[in-house]
Motif scaffolding. Sequence first.
Motif, PDB file in Angstrom:
ATOM      1  N   ALA A  21      92.621  -8.793 -64.819  1.00  0.00           N
ATOM      2  CA  ALA A  21      92.810 -10.055 -65.548  1.00  0.00           C
ATOM      3  C   ALA A  21      92.876  -9.809 -67.050  1.00  0.00           C
ATOM      4  O   ALA A  21      93.694 -10.409 -67.768  1.00  0.00           O
ATOM      5  CB  ALA A  21      91.675 -11.017 -65.213  1.00  0.00           C
ATOM      6  N   PHE A  22      92.028  -8.923 -67.542  1.00  0.00           N
ATOM      7  CA  PHE A  22      92.051  -8.590 -68.975  1.00  0.00           C
ATOM      8  C   PHE A  22      93.392  -7.969 -69.364  1.00  0.00           C
ATOM      9  O   PHE A  22      93.995  -8.331 -70.390  1.00  0.00           O
ATOM     10  CB  PHE A  22      90.908  -7.629 -69.298  1.00  0.00           C
ATOM     11  CG  PHE A  22      91.023  -7.016 -70.657  1.00  0.00           C
ATOM     12  CD1 PHE A  22      90.703  -7.746 -71.801  1.00  0.00           C
ATOM     13  CD2 PHE A  22      91.476  -5.715 -70.821  1.00  0.00           C
ATOM     14  CE1 PHE A  22      90.829  -7.195 -73.065  1.00  0.00           C
ATOM     15  CE2 PHE A  22      91.603  -5.161 -72.075  1.00  0.00           C
ATOM     16  CZ  PHE A  22      91.278  -5.888 -73.214  1.00  0.00           C
ATOM     17  N   ASN A  23      93.871  -7.035 -68.544  1.00  0.00           N
ATOM     18  CA  ASN A  23      95.129  -6.368 -68.875  1.00  0.00           C
ATOM     19  C   ASN A  23      96.323  -7.317 -68.826  1.00  0.00           C
ATOM     20  O   ASN A  23      97.241  -7.223 -69.649  1.00  0.00           O
ATOM     21  CB  ASN A  23      95.359  -5.188 -67.923  1.00  0.00           C
ATOM     22  CG  ASN A  23      94.617  -3.933 -68.369  1.00  0.00           C
ATOM     23  OD1 ASN A  23      95.068  -3.224 -69.265  1.00  0.00           O
ATOM     24  ND2 ASN A  23      93.476  -3.676 -67.753  1.00  0.00           N
ATOM     25  N   ILE A  24      96.311  -8.225 -67.875  1.00  0.00           N
ATOM     26  CA  ILE A  24      97.409  -9.207 -67.811  1.00  0.00           C
ATOM     27  C   ILE A  24      97.397 -10.078 -69.064  1.00  0.00           C
ATOM     28  O   ILE A  24      98.450 -10.362 -69.661  1.00  0.00           O
ATOM     29  CB  ILE A  24      97.287 -10.054 -66.529  1.00  0.00           C
ATOM     30  CG1 ILE A  24      97.585  -9.186 -65.304  1.00  0.00           C
ATOM     31  CG2 ILE A  24      98.246 -11.243 -66.580  1.00  0.00           C
ATOM     32  CD1 ILE A  24      97.304  -9.865 -63.975  1.00  0.00           C
ATOM     33  N   ALA A  25      96.202 -10.517 -69.503  1.00  0.00           N
ATOM     34  CA  ALA A  25      96.100 -11.320 -70.731  1.00  0.00           C
ATOM     35  C   ALA A  25      96.548 -10.505 -71.946  1.00  0.00           C
ATOM     36  O   ALA A  25      97.258 -11.019 -72.828  1.00  0.00           O
ATOM     37  CB  ALA A  25      94.665 -11.794 -70.911  1.00  0.00           C
ATOM     38  N   MET A  26      96.166  -9.245 -72.034  1.00  0.00           N
ATOM     39  CA  MET A  26      96.545  -8.394 -73.154  1.00  0.00           C
ATOM     40  C   MET A  26      98.064  -8.203 -73.213  1.00  0.00           C
ATOM     41  O   MET A  26      98.665  -8.258 -74.289  1.00  0.00           O
ATOM     42  CB  MET A  26      95.851  -7.036 -73.027  1.00  0.00           C
ATOM     43  CG  MET A  26      96.165  -6.061 -74.169  1.00  0.00           C
ATOM     44  SD  MET A  26      95.232  -4.524 -74.048  1.00  0.00           S
ATOM     45  CE  MET A  26      95.928  -3.846 -72.548  1.00  0.00           C
ATOM     46  N   ILE A  27      98.677  -7.976 -72.004  1.00  0.00           N
ATOM     47  CA  ILE A  27     100.137  -7.811 -71.969  1.00  0.00           C
ATOM     48  C   ILE A  27     100.827  -9.103 -72.385  1.00  0.00           C
ATOM     49  O   ILE A  27     101.840  -9.090 -73.095  1.00  0.00           O
ATOM     50  CB  ILE A  27     100.570  -7.371 -70.555  1.00  0.00           C
ATOM     51  CG1 ILE A  27     100.074  -5.943 -70.273  1.00  0.00           C
ATOM     52  CG2 ILE A  27     102.076  -7.431 -70.406  1.00  0.00           C
ATOM     53  CD1 ILE A  27     100.247  -5.505 -68.844  1.00  0.00           C
ATOM     54  N   THR A  28     100.276 -10.228 -71.958  1.00  0.00           N
ATOM     55  CA  THR A  28     100.844 -11.526 -72.359  1.00  0.00           C
ATOM     56  C   THR A  28     100.825 -11.669 -73.876  1.00  0.00           C
ATOM     57  O   THR A  28     101.787 -12.174 -74.490  1.00  0.00           O
ATOM     58  CB  THR A  28     100.049 -12.666 -71.700  1.00  0.00           C
ATOM     59  OG1 THR A  28     100.042 -12.480 -70.282  1.00  0.00           O
ATOM     60  CG2 THR A  28     100.664 -14.020 -72.034  1.00  0.00           C
ATOM     61  N   LEU A  29      99.750 -11.215 -74.512  1.00  0.00           N
ATOM     62  CA  LEU A  29      99.664 -11.235 -75.980  1.00  0.00           C
ATOM     63  C   LEU A  29     100.705 -10.304 -76.603  1.00  0.00           C
ATOM     64  O   LEU A  29     101.358 -10.660 -77.591  1.00  0.00           O
ATOM     65  CB  LEU A  29      98.259 -10.834 -76.417  1.00  0.00           C
ATOM     66  CG  LEU A  29      97.986 -10.821 -77.928  1.00  0.00           C
ATOM     67  CD1 LEU A  29      98.131 -12.240 -78.509  1.00  0.00           C
ATOM     68  CD2 LEU A  29      96.593 -10.279 -78.205  1.00  0.00           C
ATOM     69  N   LYS A  30     100.861  -9.096 -76.001  1.00  0.00           N
ATOM     70  CA  LYS A  30     101.853  -8.156 -76.518  1.00  0.00           C
ATOM     71  C   LYS A  30     103.277  -8.695 -76.374  1.00  0.00           C
ATOM     72  O   LYS A  30     104.157  -8.355 -77.163  1.00  0.00           O
ATOM     73  CB  LYS A  30     101.740  -6.817 -75.783  1.00  0.00           C
ATOM     74  CG  LYS A  30     100.481  -6.027 -76.140  1.00  0.00           C
ATOM     75  CD  LYS A  30     100.429  -4.709 -75.369  1.00  0.00           C
ATOM     76  CE  LYS A  30      99.192  -3.896 -75.731  1.00  0.00           C
ATOM     77  NZ  LYS A  30      99.126  -2.630 -74.971  1.00  0.00           N
ATOM     78  N   LYS A  31     103.489  -9.529 -75.363  1.00  0.00           N
ATOM     79  CA  LYS A  31     104.815 -10.140 -75.192  1.00  0.00           C
ATOM     80  C   LYS A  31     105.026 -11.323 -76.125  1.00  0.00           C
ATOM     81  O   LYS A  31     106.053 -11.998 -76.065  1.00  0.00           O
ATOM     82  CB  LYS A  31     104.968 -10.600 -73.734  1.00  0.00           C
ATOM     83  CG  LYS A  31     105.070  -9.448 -72.724  1.00  0.00           C
ATOM     84  CD  LYS A  31     105.135  -9.964 -71.290  1.00  0.00           C
ATOM     85  CE  LYS A  31     106.440 -10.716 -71.061  1.00  0.00           C
ATOM     86  NZ  LYS A  31     106.549 -11.189 -69.666  1.00  0.00           N
ATOM     87  N   LYS A  32     104.016 -11.582 -76.995  1.00  0.00           N
ATOM     88  CA  LYS A  32     104.074 -12.630 -78.023  1.00  0.00           C
ATOM     89  C   LYS A  32     104.034 -14.032 -77.437  1.00  0.00           C
ATOM     90  O   LYS A  32     104.469 -14.993 -78.077  1.00  0.00           O
ATOM     91  CB  LYS A  32     105.307 -12.462 -78.908  1.00  0.00           C
ATOM     92  CG  LYS A  32     105.332 -11.117 -79.644  1.00  0.00           C
ATOM     93  CD  LYS A  32     106.551 -10.990 -80.547  1.00  0.00           C
ATOM     94  CE  LYS A  32     106.554  -9.645 -81.261  1.00  0.00           C
ATOM     95  NZ  LYS A  32     107.725  -9.486 -82.164  1.00  0.00           N
ATOM     96  N   ASN A  33     103.510 -14.120 -76.213  1.00  0.00           N
ATOM     97  CA  ASN A  33     103.271 -15.438 -75.638  1.00  0.00           C
ATOM     98  C   ASN A  33     101.857 -15.857 -76.039  1.00  0.00           C
ATOM     99  O   ASN A  33     100.908 -15.835 -75.225  1.00  0.00           O
ATOM    100  CB  ASN A  33     103.406 -15.392 -74.105  1.00  0.00           C
ATOM    101  CG  ASN A  33     104.809 -15.026 -73.655  1.00  0.00           C
ATOM    102  OD1 ASN A  33     105.785 -15.303 -74.357  1.00  0.00           O
ATOM    103  ND2 ASN A  33     104.912 -14.403 -72.491  1.00  0.00           N
ATOM    104  N   TYR A  34     101.713 -16.225 -77.338  1.00  0.00           N
ATOM    105  CA  TYR A  34     100.385 -16.386 -77.921  1.00  0.00           C
ATOM    106  C   TYR A  34      99.594 -17.536 -77.314  1.00  0.00           C
ATOM    107  O   TYR A  34      98.384 -17.405 -77.070  1.00  0.00           O
ATOM    108  CB  TYR A  34     100.503 -16.556 -79.449  1.00  0.00           C
ATOM    109  CG  TYR A  34     101.203 -15.402 -80.122  1.00  0.00           C
ATOM    110  CD1 TYR A  34     100.755 -14.105 -79.951  1.00  0.00           C
ATOM    111  CD2 TYR A  34     102.330 -15.612 -80.930  1.00  0.00           C
ATOM    112  CE1 TYR A  34     101.396 -13.034 -80.566  1.00  0.00           C
ATOM    113  CE2 TYR A  34     102.978 -14.556 -81.543  1.00  0.00           C
ATOM    114  CZ  TYR A  34     102.513 -13.262 -81.357  1.00  0.00           C
ATOM    115  OH  TYR A  34     103.151 -12.220 -81.960  1.00  0.00           O
TER     116      TYR A  34
END
Length: 873
Positions: free
Chosen positions: A663-676
Amino acid sequence: MRIDSLAFKTVSALVAVGFFTFGFQFAIGAPARIIDLSLSEQEDHSTLSITTDITPDLAMSFDTKTSTLTARLVSVTGENILDDLKYSDKLIKSVSAVKEEKTGDVLIKIAFHKPNITFNRASLPGEPGITLNFRSTEKPLRITGVTPEKLMAAIARPAGEKPSKEKTVEPTAPKTEQPAGETMEKKPASIEPVAAKAPVKKPVRSERELAELAELDKEYKKIENNSGREQYIELMKKIQKGEFAEAVDDANRFMKYFPLSIYRERVLYSKAEALYRIAKKDMTTFNTAITAANEAIASAPDSYLAQPALMHKASLLADQELYTEALAEYGGLLRLAPKGKYIVTAMLSRAQIYMKQEKFQKAYNELEKILILFPAHRKVRDAKYLIAESHYHRGNYKIAGTIFNEALKQWPTYPKTHPATYIRIAETNYRLGKKKQAIEDWYSIVNLFPKSFEARKSMLWIGDTLVDMNKKLDAAKIFERTARRYPKNDEAVMASMRLATLGAENPKLLKHSEIFDYHAFERPFETFNEIIKRYPDKQIGQDALVRKGKAFSDIKRSLSAIMAFKELLRTYPGYRMSEEVFGLVRSNFLEMINTYYEQDGFFIVLMTYYNNFDPFLRGIENPEILVKIADSYSHMTLYDRAIEYFRLANKFDPDKKLLPKTAFNIAMITLKKKNYEEAKSMLRLYLRQFPRSSYTTSARHLLGDAFYKTGEATQAVTEWRMAVETNPGHPRTSRSLYNMGLVYKGKKQYAMAIDSFNRAIDTFSPTVNTGEDPIHIKNSVYLVAETYYLDRDFPNAIREANAAKRRYNDDKRNIWMDYLISSSLERINKDEQAIARLKDMSEQDKDLAVAKVAMAKLKAFEWRRKNESLFVD
């Protein structure tokens, strides 16, 4: 007295036909072939059953001193069935057989535990042959006036049979028959004197009568020659002697010269029989044998000889693995003679073919019919054991064990004469977990049949079972003994491979010996390579490659193991990889992925995964491996694939042990994809669901980043500060302090900004020492000087700017530090030093904006000096 000519001719013809018939019957009885011999222990007696195609003459004698019965089968063949004849029970001590080369007779000697034995002869039901039943009595058998030889001769004849000319013992009571199944003890034989017959006067014949008889004799000789009787007898003698090739030649000549002979039918079947015997040893004559059988059956389909011919034909077809054709022939025999003497043998043979085809249910059905329809038949014993084997092959080991035990109680000695059955019993015990009993059975097979295939296989089974029982030292010794005992057999190579496997696994298991050959153990991989090279096209070569790969796996040499398994697939493209080997290949690939991942070799992780996806890494269900693959995708910025594999890991993680990480990694990737915005929602949810997770501090740092990206600086600083206070030593602390410094600097809170930048520098601890500071640390160093300048703390600004230049002397921002120092010097009225700095700046890269500003400032200083009157304090 004159004899009527017509009557005399009629009588003479009848005499000739009588002689001819006697000759025909003699030819029929000439050969007697042993088809089968069996001994069995019944409830109150022991039985010897000899099955032959024609009932042979039998003479017997009993030696009371040695308690040994000798049964002489006169002029029989098929003595190879008696090879390695071994038997014993409560009554019979031992059995042996020998062929007398001079007479062609077979002697069967039966030694009993005690001399008080009675026995009787009975006929086999529906089959030619001999059956003897032996029983123990309280008193020894004694008959006054009868020698053992005369007694045995009387017993040897079936009831009502007259003695043949070859027998030397006259019947003791010509008019008294011995009922079948009745013992001599119950009805002792008596010897009665035979009255001498009165001499018969020879008739006196006239010259005319003698002439007519001579003429008839010539006619008989002519008929006899045309019939080929003598040639037929010679043919049968050759078959008796095992001269099958010569018999075939004689049969061909017979058919050429006597095409209309009454022996034609028998000669055709005899030729088929001889070719069958040849083909059983040399399958290159298979087609000729089948053709001869077809010719004989087509010529006389209703002959009683057609049934054995069909049996032989089906047997040859089965030997050639033409199972469909063989089943059809056996089926034809069952339809031809549903109550014939071969029906049980045919059904048994059909069941054996079904077992070879792995159609075990059909085999079971066929064998069950034998038990139901022929419960008293002697081959019920074979059927019972085969039923147990059919259950074994279907994996019904418990049922197989039960049926084997039932059969052993009824026929305990059968396995001791049938090694293939005995080894199946041992394997069943092994499958049922009775390993000690299985080892005892295998040792018995080795002792009873030391040169057999089953003995060699048993030695390997013993070693493998000892390995299972963790008695690897004993196993190694068994393998060494197997290789030494059978050097010319494949089992020796298999034993060497097993010894090499033990050597690769634990080189200290055995010590070097000058007596025993432990070469394979001491040089395992060399042994594997030698076998692979020596047997490139055999199953043994495949096994060696598999064991080589397993050995590399055991010592954690994953790459070498994979190379061995790939060589296996490349060398043997048709190889069907077992589940065990497939699992080993996959586990080695997964081990490689683990190794590369731990070394941050994310690209190699993905290359390994893609290059070996089909077939080895397809359908991975290990959640930990899936997480590592997903993380590798993330590091390679393949974010969508990373999220897909993180979610796949969750699917195969029923206990949700890895959910905090995924769950943490999915949230981190979402941030990296700029879906803030989506990232903020995920991170807030994460902090509520996993407040004590090892990723909680990281999640708070990322939430601060997400707020910062959406312009919510205050919330961002709050999250960063909470993260820093919770875990000051966290790897993200330095970066978050740097970000906080930027926020404070933007808000002109210079003191807090300087503090944040300095803390960012102080708390930075590189996980990998690359010899170069990351960007945010470099930026922090320069921003400290800049912020001091903005805060009008010029002395500290000069100090930090000079420190920055010394720390990063090749950085392009150093010219900016020079300008900042010059400006600060000017602000503290150190114009000369400021001018010197400006000159240095202007002489560097003149195209830089800072250099141009420096030149402009120099001109301003010069103008000021020229117009000092304008600058009055």
